[in-house]
Design a protein around this motif. Structure first.
Motif, PDB file in Angstrom:
ATOM      1  N   MET A  92       0.831  -1.174   0.000  1.00 29.74           N
ATOM      2  CA  MET A  92       0.000   0.000   0.000  1.00 29.74           C
ATOM      3  C   MET A  92       0.882   1.246   0.000  1.00 29.74           C
ATOM      4  SD  MET A  92      -2.852   1.091   2.786  1.00 29.74           S
ATOM      5  CE  MET A  92      -3.862   2.487   2.473  1.00 29.74           C
ATOM      6  N   GLU A  93       0.463   2.257  -0.734  1.00 27.70           N
ATOM      7  CA  GLU A  93       1.224   3.505  -0.792  1.00 27.70           C
ATOM      8  C   GLU A  93       0.770   4.457   0.309  1.00 27.70           C
ATOM      9  OE1 GLU A  93       0.852   6.757  -3.973  1.00 27.70           O
ATOM     10  OE2 GLU A  93       2.578   5.561  -4.623  1.00 27.70           O
ATOM     11  N   HIS A  94       1.745   5.000   1.023  1.00 22.91           N
ATOM     12  CA  HIS A  94       1.486   5.962   2.093  1.00 22.91           C
ATOM     13  C   HIS A  94       2.210   7.258   1.745  1.00 22.91           C
ATOM     14  CE1 HIS A  94      -0.009   2.812   4.855  1.00 22.91           C
ATOM     15  NE2 HIS A  94       0.899   2.071   4.255  1.00 22.91           N
ATOM     16  N   THR A  95       1.543   8.385   1.969  1.00 24.37           N
ATOM     17  CA  THR A  95       2.144   9.695   1.741  1.00 24.37           C
ATOM     18  C   THR A  95       2.304  10.379   3.089  1.00 24.37           C
ATOM     19  OG1 THR A  95       1.079   9.861  -0.409  1.00 24.37           O
ATOM     20  CG2 THR A  95       1.908  11.898   0.549  1.00 24.37           C
ATOM     21  N   TYR A  96       3.511  10.850   3.360  1.00 23.68           N
ATOM     22  CA  TYR A  96       3.811  11.506   4.628  1.00 23.68           C
ATOM     23  C   TYR A  96       4.291  12.924   4.405  1.00 23.68           C
ATOM     24  CZ  TYR A  96       3.485   7.097   7.103  1.00 23.68           C
ATOM     25  OH  TYR A  96       3.026   5.937   7.647  1.00 23.68           O
ATOM     26  N   ARG A  97       3.884  13.801   5.294  1.00 20.36           N
ATOM     27  CA  ARG A  97       4.448  15.142   5.386  1.00 20.36           C
ATOM     28  C   ARG A  97       5.472  15.081   6.514  1.00 20.36           C
ATOM     29  NH1 ARG A  97      -0.832  19.095   4.822  1.00 20.36           N
ATOM     30  NH2 ARG A  97      -1.142  18.706   2.599  1.00 20.36           N
ATOM     31  N   MET A  98       6.717  15.230   6.143  1.00 23.12           N
ATOM     32  CA  MET A  98       7.816  15.082   7.089  1.00 23.12           C
ATOM     33  C   MET A  98       8.425  16.447   7.402  1.00 23.12           C
ATOM     34  SD  MET A  98       7.725  11.804   7.358  1.00 23.12           S
ATOM     35  CE  MET A  98       9.125  11.665   8.462  1.00 23.12           C
ATOM     36  N   THR A  99       8.644  16.704   8.681  1.00 20.21           N
ATOM     37  CA  THR A  99       9.353  17.906   9.102  1.00 20.21           C
ATOM     38  C   THR A  99      10.596  17.465   9.861  1.00 20.21           C
ATOM     39  OG1 THR A  99       7.278  19.129   9.311  1.00 20.21           O
ATOM     40  CG2 THR A  99       9.209  20.057  10.418  1.00 20.21           C
ATOM     41  N   VAL A 100      11.746  17.869   9.350  1.00 18.12           N
ATOM     42  CA  VAL A 100      13.025  17.553   9.981  1.00 18.12           C
ATOM     43  C   VAL A 100      13.556  18.848  10.590  1.00 18.12           C
ATOM     44  CG1 VAL A 100      15.361  16.662   9.645  1.00 18.12           C
ATOM     45  CG2 VAL A 100      13.471  15.760   8.257  1.00 18.12           C
ATOM     46  N   ARG A 101      13.707  18.867  11.910  1.00 18.86           N
ATOM     47  CA  ARG A 101      14.220  20.051  12.611  1.00 18.86           C
ATOM     48  C   ARG A 101      15.653  19.797  13.038  1.00 18.86           C
ATOM     49  NH1 ARG A 101       8.964  19.511  13.845  1.00 18.86           N
ATOM     50  NH2 ARG A 101       7.618  21.339  13.624  1.00 18.86           N
ATOM     51  N   GLY A 102      16.474  20.820  12.856  1.00 18.99           N
ATOM     52  CA  GLY A 102      17.873  20.685  13.237  1.00 18.99           C
ATOM     53  C   GLY A 102      18.431  21.992  13.761  1.00 18.99           C
ATOM     54  N   ARG A 103      19.688  21.935  14.175  1.00 12.70           N
ATOM     55  CA  ARG A 103      20.406  23.112  14.676  1.00 12.70           C
ATOM     56  C   ARG A 103      21.686  23.254  13.863  1.00 12.70           C
ATOM     57  NH1 ARG A 103      17.764  25.546  18.632  1.00 12.70           N
ATOM     58  NH2 ARG A 103      19.013  25.741  20.475  1.00 12.70           N
ATOM     59  N   PHE A 104      21.922  24.477  13.416  1.00 15.90           N
ATOM     60  CA  PHE A 104      23.173  24.746  12.717  1.00 15.90           C
ATOM     61  C   PHE A 104      24.346  24.560  13.675  1.00 15.90           C
ATOM     62  CE2 PHE A 104      20.331  27.594  10.172  1.00 15.90           C
ATOM     63  CZ  PHE A 104      20.579  27.045   8.918  1.00 15.90           C
ATOM     64  N   THR A 105      25.466  24.102  13.133  1.00 15.23           N
ATOM     65  CA  THR A 105      26.708  24.021  13.899  1.00 15.23           C
ATOM     66  C   THR A 105      27.837  24.613  13.073  1.00 15.23           C
ATOM     67  OG1 THR A 105      27.195  21.779  13.093  1.00 15.23           O
ATOM     68  CG2 THR A 105      26.018  21.944  15.188  1.00 15.23           C
ATOM     69  N   ASN A 106      28.767  25.251  13.754  1.00 18.60           N
ATOM     70  CA  ASN A 106      30.005  25.756  13.143  1.00 18.60           C
ATOM     71  C   ASN A 106      29.788  26.681  11.950  1.00 18.60           C
ATOM     72  OD1 ASN A 106      31.482  24.118  14.984  1.00 18.60           O
ATOM     73  ND2 ASN A 106      31.176  22.366  13.638  1.00 18.60           N
ATOM     74  N   LEU A 107      28.772  27.560  12.030  1.00 10.33           N
ATOM     75  CA  LEU A 107      28.571  28.514  10.934  1.00 10.33           C
ATOM     76  C   LEU A 107      29.682  29.557  10.953  1.00 10.33           C
ATOM     77  CD1 LEU A 107      24.729  29.279  10.951  1.00 10.33           C
ATOM     78  CD2 LEU A 107      26.021  28.018   9.223  1.00 10.33           C
ATOM     79  N   ARG A 108      30.302  29.759   9.799  1.00  7.04           N
ATOM     80  CA  ARG A 108      31.309  30.800   9.647  1.00  7.04           C
ATOM     81  C   ARG A 108      30.609  32.137   9.389  1.00  7.04           C
ATOM     82  NH1 ARG A 108      32.827  27.081   5.680  1.00  7.04           N
ATOM     83  NH2 ARG A 108      32.409  28.732   4.164  1.00  7.04           N
ATOM     84  N   SER A 109      31.323  33.221   9.534  1.00  7.26           N
ATOM     85  CA  SER A 109      30.728  34.549   9.343  1.00  7.26           C
ATOM     86  C   SER A 109      30.240  34.741   7.915  1.00  7.26           C
ATOM     87  CB  SER A 109      31.709  35.649   9.738  1.00  7.26           C
ATOM     88  OG  SER A 109      32.895  35.560   8.988  1.00  7.26           O
ATOM     89  N   ASP A 110      30.949  34.204   6.910  1.00  9.19           N
ATOM     90  CA  ASP A 110      30.494  34.335   5.522  1.00  9.19           C
ATOM     91  C   ASP A 110      29.221  33.522   5.281  1.00  9.19           C
ATOM     92  OD1 ASP A 110      32.251  32.027   5.804  1.00  9.19           O
ATOM     93  OD2 ASP A 110      32.173  31.817   3.619  1.00  9.19           O
ATOM     94  N   GLN A 111      29.094  32.378   5.940  1.00 11.11           N
ATOM     95  CA  GLN A 111      27.877  31.576   5.821  1.00 11.11           C
ATOM     96  C   GLN A 111      26.705  32.291   6.489  1.00 11.11           C
ATOM     97  OE1 GLN A 111      29.503  27.986   7.620  1.00 11.11           O
ATOM     98  NE2 GLN A 111      29.300  26.915   5.657  1.00 11.11           N
TER      99      GLN A 111
END
Length: 113
Positions: free
Chosen positions: A1-20
């Motif tokens: 059977m086919e199932h459709t999901y709405r997925m939300t992936v939450r995360g936290r940035f790490t090691n962002l440089r100033s240019d990023q």
């Protein structure tokens, strides 16, 4: 059977440089909550604080068991988010994955009126 999901992936940035940080802030209007939608290719969202991020995916899974389908959808969303974040050139860690099965949603007639 086919199932459709709405997925939300939450995360936290790490090691962002100033240019990023500067690049993310410059592009933030294109990645705010008003841009939020579920799609197979995913939508990348973040706020101006540059602490957390989200990916939203619509995932189709072919699996007879609803429990097995949700697990497969979660695994697919996690893999997609990890790859997509790396492809964008950022680092982060996933803190939560939520799933909503579209097949289980009840739509009321005239609910949007």
């Amino acid at each position: 059977m086919e199932h459709t999901y709405r997925m939300t992936v939450r995360g936290r940035f790490t090691n962002l440089r100033s240019d990023q940080r500067a690049q993310l802030l410059a592009e933030q209007n294109d990645h705010g909550m008003f841009s939020a939608r579920f799609s197979p290719e995913g939508t990348f969202l973040y706020g101006p604080e540059l602490v957390g991020y989200q990916f939203r995916y619509e995932v189709l899974v072919e699996e007879p068991s609803p429990d097995g389908a949700e697990l497969l959808a979660r695994m697919q969303a996690q893999e997609s988010a990890t790859t997509d974040l790396e492809n964008l050139g950022y680092q982060g860690r996933i803190v939560e994955i939520s799933a909503e099965c579209v097949n289980d949603m009840r739509f009321r007639k005239g609910a949007s009126q």
